[in-house]
Design an enzyme around this catalytic site. Structure first.
Site, PDB file in Angstrom:
ATOM      1  N   GLU A 128       8.414  -3.784  11.458  1.00  0.00           N
ATOM      2  CA  GLU A 128       8.737  -2.956  11.051  1.00  0.00           C
ATOM      3  C   GLU A 128       9.070  -1.678  12.360  1.00  0.00           C
ATOM      4  OE1 GLU A 128       7.525   0.965   8.183  1.00  0.00           O
ATOM      5  OE2 GLU A 128       6.212  -1.191   8.351  1.00  0.00           O
ATOM      6  N   ASP A 184       0.682  -1.666   0.249  1.00  0.00           N
ATOM      7  CA  ASP A 184      -0.357   0.678   0.394  1.00  0.00           C
ATOM      8  C   ASP A 184       0.961   1.100  -0.142  1.00  0.00           C
ATOM      9  OD1 ASP A 184       1.017  -0.539   2.942  1.00  0.00           O
ATOM     10  OD2 ASP A 184      -1.055  -0.588   4.003  1.00  0.00           O
ATOM     11  N   SER A 185       1.925   0.814  -0.070  1.00  0.00           N
ATOM     12  CA  SER A 185       3.290   2.225   0.093  1.00  0.00           C
ATOM     13  C   SER A 185       2.530   2.624  -1.641  1.00  0.00           C
ATOM     14  CB  SER A 185       4.519   1.902   0.075  1.00  0.00           C
ATOM     15  OG  SER A 185       4.907   0.758  -0.659  1.00  0.00           O
ATOM     16  N   GLU A 202      -2.197  -5.785   8.042  1.00  0.00           N
ATOM     17  CA  GLU A 202      -1.375  -4.674   9.656  1.00  0.00           C
ATOM     18  C   GLU A 202      -2.128  -4.812  11.064  1.00  0.00           C
ATOM     19  OE1 GLU A 202       0.403  -1.185   6.709  1.00  0.00           O
ATOM     20  OE2 GLU A 202      -1.637  -0.822   8.669  1.00  0.00           O
ATOM     21  N   ASP A 213      -1.057  -6.179  -0.396  1.00  0.00           N
ATOM     22  CA  ASP A 213      -1.546  -5.618   1.173  1.00  0.00           C
ATOM     23  C   ASP A 213      -2.540  -5.158   0.568  1.00  0.00           C
ATOM     24  OD1 ASP A 213      -0.087  -5.114   2.767  1.00  0.00           O
ATOM     25  OD2 ASP A 213       1.116  -3.344   1.892  1.00  0.00           O
ATOM     26  N   LYS A 267      -1.600  -9.653   3.088  1.00  0.00           N
ATOM     27  CA  LYS A 267      -0.812  -8.940   3.955  1.00  0.00           C
ATOM     28  C   LYS A 267      -1.950  -8.071   4.377  1.00  0.00           C
ATOM     29  CE  LYS A 267       2.830  -6.053   4.394  1.00  0.00           C
ATOM     30  NZ  LYS A 267       2.083  -4.308   4.935  1.00  0.00           N
TER      31      LYS A 267
END
Length: 289
Positions: free
Chosen positions: A207, A70-71, A141, A109, A139
């Site tokens: 992270e 998502d970056s 979070e 993501d 993925k």
């Protein structure tokens, strides 16, 4: 192949460049390969990728796992945070990466707002990335709070990479970009890592976590850990490729090492091209038909 087809192929190669040759035999990377690498103490590298061309280069470089992160919100779409990016914005990027790196494990993501509400929402979003994006895994979070979502997705046969420590989608509630897991918070970080493993995740990103804590988690878990600002003891490392290659300008995070100066090279090439066009020296005779 007929002569006409061969001739057409040759003409296309001259116009657009031929497809890359893959001289080194490669196997398709799967989650159980990563598990075996952890057992054997073999580290591996992961990079982000957002398009066919970069994915192709990274596969040729031997990167076994590519993350369509998502970056992309920051480096592709220019948003200030990862929060605004949507599934519909990420899906075309995933499809390009999958086509560019046929041997890599491509992880997509789940963006903010696509999984937090319920396990059902998470499964629906993950399914879109598998069916429409052709991703191999997703993925998301969070630790204990998203364990039910991870369990629902993995129960449907979709591999999940978890993400604990600093979670960029929660930047507003975390008070900015801060190291996580210090002091009393270390216990919760360990609990989060264990929770995602028990929920069925095949690996977990850590992270901006103190190296000592990340090392403890890596030794405690049976699944691979992927560090980004989490020290050298993790089983793998991940970076945003634009940071890694020196494509982005300005200040970068402490955990970033620039392994190249792609931005400077591209800027110089573009400037040289523009100069020759203005001077009338490009295209030259050898570039003309």
């Amino acid at each position: 192949m007929s002569d006409s087809k061969s001739s057409a192929s040759t003409s296309e190669d001259r116009l657009y460049g031929s497809a890359p040759s893959h001289d080194v035999p490669k196997r398709k990377t799967r989650t159980h390969h990563l598990q075996a690498m952890k057992a054997e103490g073999e580290r591996w590298a992961m990079l982000t990728a957002y398009d066919y061309s970069s994915a192709r280069i990274f596969e040729e470089a031997g990167i076994p796992v590519l993350l369509v992160g998502d970056s992309a919100a920051n480096v592709v779409y220019g948003y200030e945070t990862t929060v605004p990016v949507t599934i519909d914005e990420l899906l075309p990027l995933v499809r390009g990466v999958v086509r560019g790196a046929p041997h890599a494990l491509v992880v997509a993501d789940l963006p903010f707002g696509s999984y937090e509400s319920s396990p059902e929402q998470a499964l629906a979003s993950a399914t879109r990335f598998m069916k429409e994006g052709l991703a191999h895994a997703v993925k998301l979070e969070g630790g204990e709070r998203v364990a039910p979502q991870i369990a629902a997705i993995t129960a449907a046969g979709i591999p999940v990479m978890a993400h604990v420590g600093f979670t960029p989608q929660s930047v507003n509630s975390l008070g900015g970009f801060r190291v996580q897991g210090r002091g009393d918070a270390a216990e919760q970080l360990v609990a989060d890592a264990i929770a995602v493993q028990e929920a069925g995740a095949f690996s977990v990103v850590m992270e901006m976590v103190p190296a000592e804590i990340a090392g403890q988690v890596t030794r405690k878990l049976t699944i691979p850990t992927v560090g980004i600002g989490a020290g050298v003891e993790c089983d793998a490392q991940v970076l945003v490729w634009q940071d890694m290659a020196g494509y982005t300008s300005g200040k970068t995070a402490k955990f970033v090492k620039r392994f190249g100066n792609v931005g400077d090279e591209l800027r110089s090439a573009a400037a040289a091209y523009a100069t020759e066009v203005r001077a009338g020296t490009f295209p030259a005779e050898e570039h003309s038909f």
